[in-house]
Write a protein that holds these residues in place. Structure first.
Motif, PDB file in Angstrom:
ATOM      1  N   ALA A 188       0.828  -1.208   0.000  1.00 47.00           N
ATOM      2  CA  ALA A 188       0.000   0.000   0.000  1.00 47.00           C
ATOM      3  C   ALA A 188       0.863   1.258   0.000  1.00 47.00           C
ATOM      4  N   VAL A 189       1.914   1.265   0.817  1.00 46.11           N
ATOM      5  CA  VAL A 189       2.807   2.434   0.869  1.00 46.11           C
ATOM      6  C   VAL A 189       3.549   2.584  -0.450  1.00 46.11           C
ATOM      7  N   SER A 190       3.974   1.470  -1.043  1.00 46.25           N
ATOM      8  CA  SER A 190       4.706   1.520  -2.305  1.00 46.25           C
ATOM      9  C   SER A 190       3.843   2.096  -3.423  1.00 46.25           C
ATOM     10  N   VAL A 191       2.585   1.710  -3.469  1.00 48.23           N
ATOM     11  CA  VAL A 191       1.676   2.237  -4.488  1.00 48.23           C
ATOM     12  C   VAL A 191       1.418   3.724  -4.245  1.00 48.23           C
ATOM     13  N   LEU A 192       1.201   4.094  -2.979  1.00 47.85           N
ATOM     14  CA  LEU A 192       0.966   5.500  -2.649  1.00 47.85           C
ATOM     15  C   LEU A 192       2.143   6.373  -3.062  1.00 47.85           C
ATOM     16  N   THR A 193       3.344   5.945  -2.727  1.00 49.68           N
ATOM     17  CA  THR A 193       4.517   6.757  -3.058  1.00 49.68           C
ATOM     18  C   THR A 193       4.799   6.731  -4.561  1.00 49.68           C
ATOM     19  N   GLY A 194       4.501   5.607  -5.222  1.00 50.54           N
ATOM     20  CA  GLY A 194       4.686   5.540  -6.661  1.00 50.54           C
ATOM     21  C   GLY A 194       3.781   6.520  -7.385  1.00 50.54           C
ATOM     22  N   VAL A 195       2.522   6.585  -6.962  1.00 52.06           N
ATOM     23  CA  VAL A 195       1.570   7.514  -7.581  1.00 52.06           C
ATOM     24  C   VAL A 195       1.986   8.956  -7.317  1.00 52.06           C
ATOM     25  N   SER A 196       2.366   9.257  -6.074  1.00 49.97           N
ATOM     26  CA  SER A 196       2.747  10.636  -5.756  1.00 49.97           C
ATOM     27  C   SER A 196       4.033  11.031  -6.470  1.00 49.97           C
ATOM     28  N   LEU A 197       4.960  10.089  -6.648  1.00 50.59           N
ATOM     29  CA  LEU A 197       6.183  10.397  -7.395  1.00 50.59           C
ATOM     30  C   LEU A 197       5.861  10.729  -8.849  1.00 50.59           C
ATOM     31  N   ALA A 198       4.906  10.010  -9.432  1.00 53.23           N
ATOM     32  CA  ALA A 198       4.491  10.320 -10.804  1.00 53.23           C
ATOM     33  C   ALA A 198       3.926  11.735 -10.879  1.00 53.23           C
TER      34      ALA A 198
END
Length: 407
Positions: free
Chosen positions: A101-111
């Protein structure tokens, strides 16, 4: 190091530098923290990272579109704060689902960060200065990464959960500081969108999408240095393992000293295409030199690896400059956030597919695998030129002036 400009561009560079310090902290300790302290397996760690990168691919263009419609500065502040929250949450992770969940959240915000940052540069920096500002940002980011990695060394020496958590909270603090710095940049009005034309036009721009895929394939070379070379040196050459550190130092120093100079001649998409062609050829040469180091005497292997590292970093410098030039030059004036975010998906795709592909080729096939990689990079570099010409032929009246001048 080049002089850092004042004003909004200087604030963007400062925010990026602060963020890079946190990235250096995180990259250095995250794998050990998540495996040794949290208890994730290596497979779970890799899967979580890949799915986070996949989320970035899906979310990138819509978030870039949002930056264009709502203003890039505000979105950039929000994405920095979301990544700050993600780093804090990472210290509470105790299972794979939570890490995912954290990895997806940070991946989206990095995009979102990439798209908003690109749109902000396009709005605040003159067209003929954008590539140079990107180069200065990359140079200063390398300084930040090095500082963060050195500080994180304390956590590696201690090898304890409190130290690891402290380093990750330090990463969170840098995101917060980057957000505060970005808030000092003047707010930018949303781009004026034409009344006609589709939404998310970047996803319908076939020449630009083709370039994005090719640039993503070229970006696999980053994993040669991070992943393939250490394994190759340790398992197939007579070079001492400390050579890995020397090659990293060669790369870092060359980026610090030469990235701005490497942008010369890339002020237009056509110039960027020429730089991409050179990049593919010299990265291909680097693969040949790395392959030749296998089984050689110690000092011959070291010499070949050093020459390969020099060829590789030359290609890296040219590829970076080419990507910035082409992605800015092909974007309509009203959609820089959308196009920059779409362009960044190439790097996200590379992050998903490059590690397993390069590992199989180098570890599984050895020297023939290196040679196949070399052919791939050279071919991709040669293909970018006709794709850019195709893209320039399709540009309409809303293209950037720098692109029109070369059409």
């Amino acid at each position: 190091m080049p002089s850092v400009p004042r004003g909004p561009a200087g604030l963007m560079i400062l925010a990026n530098l602060v963020n890079a310090v946190g990235t250096g902290l995180y990259q250095t300790v995250s794998a050990l923290y998540l495996t040794r302290s949290v208890g994730l397996s290596a497979a779970e760690l890799g899967l979580g990272i890949s799915l986070g990168a996949a989320a970035a691919v899906v979310a990138g263009t819509p978030l870039g579109h949002l930056a264009d419609r709502r203003g890039p500065r505000n979105l950039l502040v929000v994405t920095f704060l979301v990544q700050c929250a993600g780093s804090v949450c990472l210290t509470l992770v105790d299972s794979f689902p939570l890490f995912l969940a954290v990895s997806v959240l940070t991946g989206v915000s990095l995009a979102g960060t990439r798209g908003a940052q690109g749109a902000l540069i396009a709005q605040l920096v003159p067209a003929d200065e954008r590539v140079r500002i990107r180069a200065v940002m990359r140079q200063t980011a390398n300084v930040g990464l090095a500082v963060g990695a050195m500080v994180a060394g304390l956590g590696l020496v201690a090898d304890s959960r409190p130290w690891y958590v402290g380093m990750i909270l330090g990463d969170a603090a840098t995101f917060a500081l980057a957000a505060l710095t970005t808030m000092r940049i003047p707010a930018v009005a949303p781009a004026s969108r034409p009344h006609t034309g589709p939404r998310l036009a970047a996803l319908r721009d076939r020449p630009f999408l083709t370039f994005t895929v090719l640039d993503g394939l070229m970006s696999m070379h980053f994993y040669m240095l991070e992943l393939a070379l250490p394994l190759w040196i340790a398992g197939a050459t007579n070079a001492p393992r400390w050579v890995v550190s020397v090659l990293f130092c060669i790369n870092t120093v060359c980026v610090l000293l030469l990235q701005v100079k490497a942008t010369k001649g890339t002020e237009t998409p056509a110039g960027g295409a020429r730089a991409a062609r050179r990049a593919g050829l010299v990265i291909g040469l680097a693969c040949v030199l790395f392959a030749a180091a296998g089984g050689r005497s110690t000092w011959l292997a070291v010499a070949l690896l050093a020459l390969g590292a020099l060829a590789h970093v030359a290609g890296e410098l040219w590829q970076s400059a080419a990507g910035w030039s082409i992605s800015f030059g092909l974007a309509p004036a009203h959609a820089h956030g959308e196009y920059q975010a779409t362009y960044s998906t190439g790097l996200s795709l590379s992050r998903i597919f490059a590690p397993p592909l390069i590992t199989v080729l180098v570890v599984g096939w050895g020297a023939p695998g290196w040679l196949l990689l070399g052919v791939l990079f050279a071919a991709v570099g040669l293909l970018i030129s006709p794709v850019v010409r195709w893209a320039l032929r399709t540009r309409g009246a809303d293209a950037e002036p720098v692109a029109e001048a070369r059409a």
